[in-house]
Scaffold this motif. Structure first.
Motif, PDB file in Angstrom:
ATOM      1  N   ARG A  54     -20.314  43.765-118.052  1.00 37.90           N
ATOM      2  CA  ARG A  54     -21.043  44.234-116.867  1.00 37.90           C
ATOM      3  C   ARG A  54     -21.332  45.722-117.041  1.00 37.90           C
ATOM      4  O   ARG A  54     -20.441  46.509-117.356  1.00 37.90           O
ATOM      5  CB  ARG A  54     -20.232  43.999-115.600  1.00 37.90           C
ATOM      6  N   ALA A  55     -22.607  46.089-116.845  1.00 38.92           N
ATOM      7  CA  ALA A  55     -23.015  47.479-117.018  1.00 38.92           C
ATOM      8  C   ALA A  55     -24.076  47.830-115.988  1.00 38.92           C
ATOM      9  O   ALA A  55     -24.784  46.951-115.477  1.00 38.92           O
ATOM     10  CB  ALA A  55     -23.549  47.715-118.427  1.00 38.92           C
ATOM     11  N   ASP A  56     -24.189  49.092-115.695  1.00 39.78           N
ATOM     12  CA  ASP A  56     -25.200  49.561-114.750  1.00 39.78           C
ATOM     13  C   ASP A  56     -26.590  49.317-115.343  1.00 39.78           C
ATOM     14  O   ASP A  56     -26.846  49.633-116.508  1.00 39.78           O
ATOM     15  CB  ASP A  56     -24.997  51.052-114.472  1.00 39.78           C
ATOM     16  N   ALA A  57     -27.476  48.770-114.520  1.00 44.85           N
ATOM     17  CA  ALA A  57     -28.823  48.419-114.992  1.00 44.85           C
ATOM     18  C   ALA A  57     -29.564  49.637-115.551  1.00 44.85           C
ATOM     19  O   ALA A  57     -30.313  49.524-116.538  1.00 44.85           O
ATOM     20  CB  ALA A  57     -29.626  47.791-113.855  1.00 44.85           C
ATOM     21  N   LYS A  58     -29.363  50.816-114.952  1.00 44.35           N
ATOM     22  CA  LYS A  58     -30.066  52.018-115.420  1.00 44.35           C
ATOM     23  C   LYS A  58     -29.650  52.396-116.839  1.00 44.35           C
ATOM     24  O   LYS A  58     -30.478  52.821-117.642  1.00 44.35           O
ATOM     25  CB  LYS A  58     -29.807  53.178-114.458  1.00 44.35           C
ATOM     26  N   ASN A  59     -28.372  52.236-117.129  1.00 42.53           N
ATOM     27  CA  ASN A  59     -27.895  52.550-118.482  1.00 42.53           C
ATOM     28  C   ASN A  59     -28.495  51.610-119.515  1.00 42.53           C
ATOM     29  O   ASN A  59     -28.846  52.020-120.626  1.00 42.53           O
ATOM     30  CB  ASN A  59     -26.369  52.461-118.542  1.00 42.53           C
ATOM     31  N   VAL A  60     -28.601  50.342-119.143  1.00 42.77           N
ATOM     32  CA  VAL A  60     -29.137  49.344-120.073  1.00 42.77           C
ATOM     33  C   VAL A  60     -30.645  49.523-120.243  1.00 42.77           C
ATOM     34  O   VAL A  60     -31.175  49.464-121.363  1.00 42.77           O
ATOM     35  CB  VAL A  60     -28.810  47.920-119.588  1.00 42.77           C
ATOM     36  N   GLU A  61     -31.350  49.762-119.153  1.00 43.89           N
ATOM     37  CA  GLU A  61     -32.804  49.940-119.217  1.00 43.89           C
ATOM     38  C   GLU A  61     -33.196  51.163-120.034  1.00 43.89           C
ATOM     39  O   GLU A  61     -34.241  51.182-120.684  1.00 43.89           O
ATOM     40  CB  GLU A  61     -33.374  50.070-117.802  1.00 43.89           C
ATOM     41  N   ALA A  62     -32.359  52.200-119.983  1.00 47.13           N
ATOM     42  CA  ALA A  62     -32.653  53.421-120.740  1.00 47.13           C
ATOM     43  C   ALA A  62     -32.567  53.191-122.244  1.00 47.13           C
ATOM     44  O   ALA A  62     -33.098  53.972-123.039  1.00 47.13           O
ATOM     45  CB  ALA A  62     -31.686  54.531-120.326  1.00 47.13           C
ATOM     46  N   TRP A  63     -31.912  52.121-122.634  1.00 50.27           N
ATOM     47  CA  TRP A  63     -31.719  51.829-124.059  1.00 50.27           C
ATOM     48  C   TRP A  63     -32.663  50.751-124.573  1.00 50.27           C
ATOM     49  O   TRP A  63     -33.319  50.932-125.609  1.00 50.27           O
ATOM     50  CB  TRP A  63     -30.265  51.413-124.286  1.00 50.27           C
ATOM     51  N   LEU A  64     -32.753  49.626-123.883  1.00 49.78           N
ATOM     52  CA  LEU A  64     -33.484  48.472-124.402  1.00 49.78           C
ATOM     53  C   LEU A  64     -34.982  48.579-124.132  1.00 49.78           C
ATOM     54  O   LEU A  64     -35.405  48.729-122.985  1.00 49.78           O
ATOM     55  CB  LEU A  64     -32.943  47.180-123.768  1.00 49.78           C
ATOM     56  N   PRO A  65     -35.803  48.460-125.172  1.00 49.86           N
ATOM     57  CA  PRO A  65     -37.260  48.517-124.986  1.00 49.86           C
ATOM     58  C   PRO A  65     -37.835  47.154-124.609  1.00 49.86           C
ATOM     59  O   PRO A  65     -37.354  46.121-125.068  1.00 49.86           O
ATOM     60  CB  PRO A  65     -37.753  48.944-126.370  1.00 49.86           C
ATOM     61  N   ALA A  66     -38.838  47.182-123.765  1.00 52.72           N
ATOM     62  CA  ALA A  66     -39.571  45.953-123.416  1.00 52.72           C
ATOM     63  C   ALA A  66     -41.044  46.300-123.330  1.00 52.72           C
ATOM     64  O   ALA A  66     -41.417  47.400-122.913  1.00 52.72           O
ATOM     65  CB  ALA A  66     -39.077  45.381-122.088  1.00 52.72           C
ATOM     66  N   GLU A  67     -41.884  45.361-123.747  1.00 49.94           N
ATOM     67  CA  GLU A  67     -43.320  45.618-123.696  1.00 49.94           C
ATOM     68  C   GLU A  67     -43.790  45.754-122.254  1.00 49.94           C
ATOM     69  O   GLU A  67     -43.123  45.299-121.320  1.00 49.94           O
ATOM     70  CB  GLU A  67     -44.097  44.477-124.369  1.00 49.94           C
ATOM     71  N   GLN A  68     -44.946  46.389-122.101  1.00 49.27           N
ATOM     72  CA  GLN A  68     -45.528  46.544-120.768  1.00 49.27           C
ATOM     73  C   GLN A  68     -45.785  45.170-120.160  1.00 49.27           C
ATOM     74  O   GLN A  68     -46.312  44.277-120.791  1.00 49.27           O
ATOM     75  CB  GLN A  68     -46.842  47.334-120.858  1.00 49.27           C
ATOM     76  N   GLY A  69     -45.383  45.008-118.907  1.00 45.75           N
ATOM     77  CA  GLY A  69     -45.560  43.740-118.225  1.00 45.75           C
ATOM     78  C   GLY A  69     -44.382  42.806-118.372  1.00 45.75           C
ATOM     79  O   GLY A  69     -44.422  41.679-117.864  1.00 45.75           O
ATOM     80  N   SER A  70     -43.340  43.234-119.092  1.00 43.65           N
ATOM     81  CA  SER A  70     -42.145  42.405-119.244  1.00 43.65           C
ATOM     82  C   SER A  70     -40.914  43.247-118.917  1.00 43.65           C
ATOM     83  O   SER A  70     -40.999  44.463-118.751  1.00 43.65           O
ATOM     84  CB  SER A  70     -42.043  41.830-120.657  1.00 43.65           C
ATOM     85  N   THR A  71     -39.768  42.598-118.847  1.00 43.54           N
ATOM     86  CA  THR A  71     -38.519  43.297-118.571  1.00 43.54           C
ATOM     87  C   THR A  71     -37.511  42.975-119.663  1.00 43.54           C
ATOM     88  O   THR A  71     -37.721  42.066-120.477  1.00 43.54           O
ATOM     89  CB  THR A  71     -37.931  42.870-117.209  1.00 43.54           C
ATOM     90  N   MET A  72     -36.412  43.698-119.668  1.00 43.81           N
ATOM     91  CA  MET A  72     -35.386  43.454-120.684  1.00 43.81           C
ATOM     92  C   MET A  72     -34.755  42.074-120.514  1.00 43.81           C
ATOM     93  O   MET A  72     -34.225  41.503-121.467  1.00 43.81           O
ATOM     94  CB  MET A  72     -34.312  44.545-120.627  1.00 43.81           C
TER      95      MET A  72
END
Length: 222
Positions: free
Chosen positions: A164-182
């Motif tokens: 379990r991790a904070d979503a902001k920490n994970v989003e700052a690391w994992l790339p996703a194309e425009q129009g998609s999410t991690m």
């Protein structure tokens, strides 16, 4: 007397013609030094060109006839960060606890909808299909909220490490194309802890397996 004087004149002329040649044999003119430097630069360029063009092809041009199924990522841009994560049912544990092995990573909310469950199933099957190399692969599910998970889901995919991790920490690391999410992506991390490939959650598992086969065969680590 005239012959002696003539001989002395001839000797002086001979000296003036000979000495510059001897001097130039030991010294280089600026033009020669300039040409020599350019020759050296040319040799260095020829030796370095294979490395330069391979770098250009891999990171800039991206060859159209690629053999990989997933989307390659530049591992230098996505080193494994500290997520301040917690292991499900236990204490603090970072993702780097699984470094040294290939990591298949899925991100989801705690309710883990159909696409998430399908990805967990694919990860389990992909690992099993590696046979004797299955122990070189770890499966990790990162949950980005603090809501409880279904115990039946945890039992069904036993062996998947749930962090379990904070979503902001994970989003700052994992790339996703425009129009998609991690959450729409399945990620692959190399044994050194660098993110290097991603797939759609509905990607063909048999094609993912081919990528894994090649990576495990080519890699001497993990």
């Amino acid at each position: 007397m005239e012959n002696k004087a003539e001989n002395k004149v001839n000797e002086k002329v001979s000296d003036t013609m000979t000495n510059p040649v001897n001097k130039s044999a030991n010294e280089h003119t600026p033009q020669q030094i300039h040409r020599g430097r350019w020759k050296l630069y040319l040799v260095i360029a020829i030796c370095a060109s294979p490395l330069f063009f391979s770098y250009l092809t891999y990171y800039v041009i991206k060859p159209t006839g690629r053999t990989n199924y997933g989307t390659l990522l530049d591992p230098r841009l996505y080193p494994m960060p500290k997520l301040d994560s917690q292991l499900q049912g236990s204490g603090a544990q970072e993702l780097d606890a699984y470094k040294g092995k290939w990591i298949m990573l899925q991100v989801s909310a705690s309710d883990c909808q159909a696409a998430c469950k399908k990805s967990l199933l694919n990860m389990r099957q992909l690992r099993l299909m590696q046979g004797k190399d299955m122990d070189r692969i770890e499966r990790v599910l990162v949950i980005t909220d603090q809501n409880p998970m279904e115990t039946s889901l945890l039992r069904e995919y036993d062996g998947t490490h749930v962090l379990r991790a904070d979503a902001k920490n994970v989003e700052a690391w994992l790339p996703a194309e425009q129009g998609s999410t991690m959450q729409d992506r399945l990620y692959l991390i190399d044994p050194l802890g660098n993110l290097m490939m991603r797939y759609s959650v509905d990607a063909d598992p048999y094609k993912i397996k081919k990528d894994l086969d090649k990576l495990l065969k080519a890699s001497s680590i993990g």
